[in-house]
Design an enzyme around this catalytic site. Structure first.
Site, PDB file in Angstrom:
ATOM      1  CE  LYS A  34      -5.462  -5.732  -6.692  1.00 53.70           C
ATOM      2  NZ  LYS A  34      -5.534  -5.648  -5.222  1.00 53.70           N
ATOM      3  CG  MET A  90      -0.058   3.297  -4.546  1.00 47.53           C
ATOM      4  SD  MET A  90      -1.428   2.239  -4.022  1.00 47.53           S
ATOM      5  CE  MET A  90      -1.334   2.415  -2.226  1.00 47.53           C
ATOM      6  CG  ASP A 148       0.262  -6.858  -7.679  1.00 48.12           C
ATOM      7  OD1 ASP A 148       1.477  -6.583  -7.747  1.00 48.12           O
ATOM      8  OD2 ASP A 148      -0.367  -6.872  -6.614  1.00 48.12           O
TER       9      ASP A 148
END
Length: 464
Positions: free
Chosen positions: A276, A390, A254
């Site tokens: 992603k 994140m 990813d």
């Protein structure tokens, strides 16, 4: 040639070819050593002053075409040659020879003059039939030699025996097992196991038995490897990760996997991007699970390569459950998680006996409305470090909530952007100033946020 030259490392067959060495001094002798044993038809043109070349001519291993180097003679000789070394002590003459070779479509190396050359010679580690070439594109020959010395020290003395044993078994194993995939897996298990050690020691009977056992033990169903690739620096990959990356049939990866790490994956493995990004999934998680299961049941060894550690905000647990429930064999290889890697690379300790007796890993992944649903009272405490994954998008809400639940506006905080990589940036601020600083500096993912007094203990270190 104004652009920087780039080179493709290849192994050229010379036993059925002719090579021309122009020059007779020590520099030419250095190149002659590369040709001897590899090329059976070597010609030297030019006055010979080096005793090594004189001896090679006297023994009949090299043909001397004469002392005079005339361009017209060179032009006549070139169509007969597969490659040419221009190694005279005359700069202009070497370049004229190079121009003739280029026009004739013959590979030419002008010693110590990269610009007119069509090939250069790497530093070579010779364990015939195993050869390892190290090239710096001609930029740093001394570095290439140093690397050769370091690699030499890692290679076992019996490497030639191992390679010749494997060569001798190729015909037998091909007849025994026509399936290429099964044969390759058997060879990989052999090389990784005791069979290779036996062949290195010259125990051919025992090595043959180990190879037969490896061939019979190859599973017919595939498996999935959930592998942590670490926070970004390829040097932080584990040895287990590197080994599986070199054995995989396919790899699902990813957005967090940088090209420098993907370069470590076996060259002919199929690469499947399931990227992603925030609010955008190339392939939803359920579909990723299905694809892993499908490939494994089709017989593939599938590498699921994840940034950091697969079991820390990597959804590796979900994938493991789906695979095991589907009857697929799974291996999990942990990786250095972003908090550990980025903290170390930026000089910020995660714990410190003076101010942080615990460290909490938190995901800053926001809900659809952009807000965070976290246990704020437990997070907004002193005496601990928050490592927030994140957290870029909801940064303003994150900082505001921590202040609203008890932490002061001047509480230390930092964002580590592209942690452990050469383009790493560290942004030190407070809860009150961090959102504006992140926006002002255009911080982008991947980035990790650290909140706590440990940020005050940051020191500049020479990580890179």
């Amino acid at each position: 040639m104004k652009n920087e030259a780039t080179y493709l490392p290849i192994a050229m067959r010379l036993d059925d070819a002719r090579a021309l060495l122009i020059g007779g001094g020590q520099v030419a002798a250095n190149k002659l050593r590369l040709l001897l044993g590899r090329c059976h038809d070597i010609a030297v043109l030019g006055a010979i002053s080096d005793p090594e070349i004189t001896q090679a001519v006297a023994s009949g291993r090299v043909t001397h075409l004469g002392d005079a180097i005339e361009l017209e003679s060179v032009r006549t000789l070139l169509p007969q040659m597969r490659l040419v070394f221009a190694a005279t002590d005359e700069f202009d003459l070497n370049r004229e020879i190079a121009a003739l070779a280029r026009a004739a479509g013959v590979a030419i190396c002008v010693v110590d003059d990269q610009e007119p050359s069509t090939f250069i010679t790497p530093a070579i580690i010779d364990r015939t039939p195993v050869q390892i070439a190290i090239s710096t594109n001609g930029a740093a020959p001394v570095l290439a030699r140093r690397l050769r010395t370091q690699i030499e020290a890692l290679l076992p003395d019996g490497l030639s025996r191992l390679a010749r044993f494997m060569q001798a078994q190729r015909s037998w194993i091909k007849k025994t097992q026509p399936d290429t995939l099964i044969r390759r897996r058997a060879w990989e298990n052999f090389v990784d196991g005791r069979g290779a050690e036996q062949a290195l020691r010259g125990e051919e009977g025992a090595a043959r038995k180990s190879l037969e056992d490896a061939l019979n033990a190859v599973p017919r169903q595939g498996e999935v490897w959930l592998v942590g690739a670490g926070p970004g620096d390829p040097d932080l990959l584990t040895l287990a990760a590197l080994r599986l990356m070199s054995n995989a049939d396919s790899v699902l990866y990813d957005q967090l996997i940088p090209p420098a790490i993907m370069d470590r994956v076996r060259r002919d493995a199929e690469r499947v991007f399931v990227g992603k990004k925030r609010s955008h999934h190339i392939l939803p998680q359920d579909n990723i699970n299905e694809e892993l299961i499908r490939r494994a049941k089709a017989g593939e060894r599938v590498l699921r390569l994840k940034g950091g550690d697969p079991f820390i905000f990597g959804r590796g647990g979900e994938e493991m459950e789906a695979l095991v429930d589907a009857g697929v064999t799974v291996r999990v290889i942990p990786g250095i998680t972003a908090a550990s890697g980025c903290g170390a690379a930026s000089g910020i300790p995660l714990t410190h006996r003076d101010c942080a007796q615990s460290c909490i890993f938190v995901t800053g992944h926001a809900r659809a409305d952009g807000t965070l649903n976290l246990d704020w009272p437990s997070l907004a405490k002193k005496g601990q470090t928050l490592a927030i994954y994140m957290g870029l998008s909801p940064m303003a809400d994150l900082c505001a909530q921590l202040q609203a639940h008890g932490l002061p506006a001047d509480w230390p905080a930092a964002v580590i952007e592209h942690g452990t990589r050469a383009d790493q940036r560290v942004h030190v601020a407070t809860l009150g100033t961090l959102p504006a600083l992140v926006a002002e500096r255009g911080v982008v993912s991947p980035a990790l946020t650290l909140v706590g007094e440990v940020v005050n203990h940051r020191r500049e270190i020479h990580q890179f």
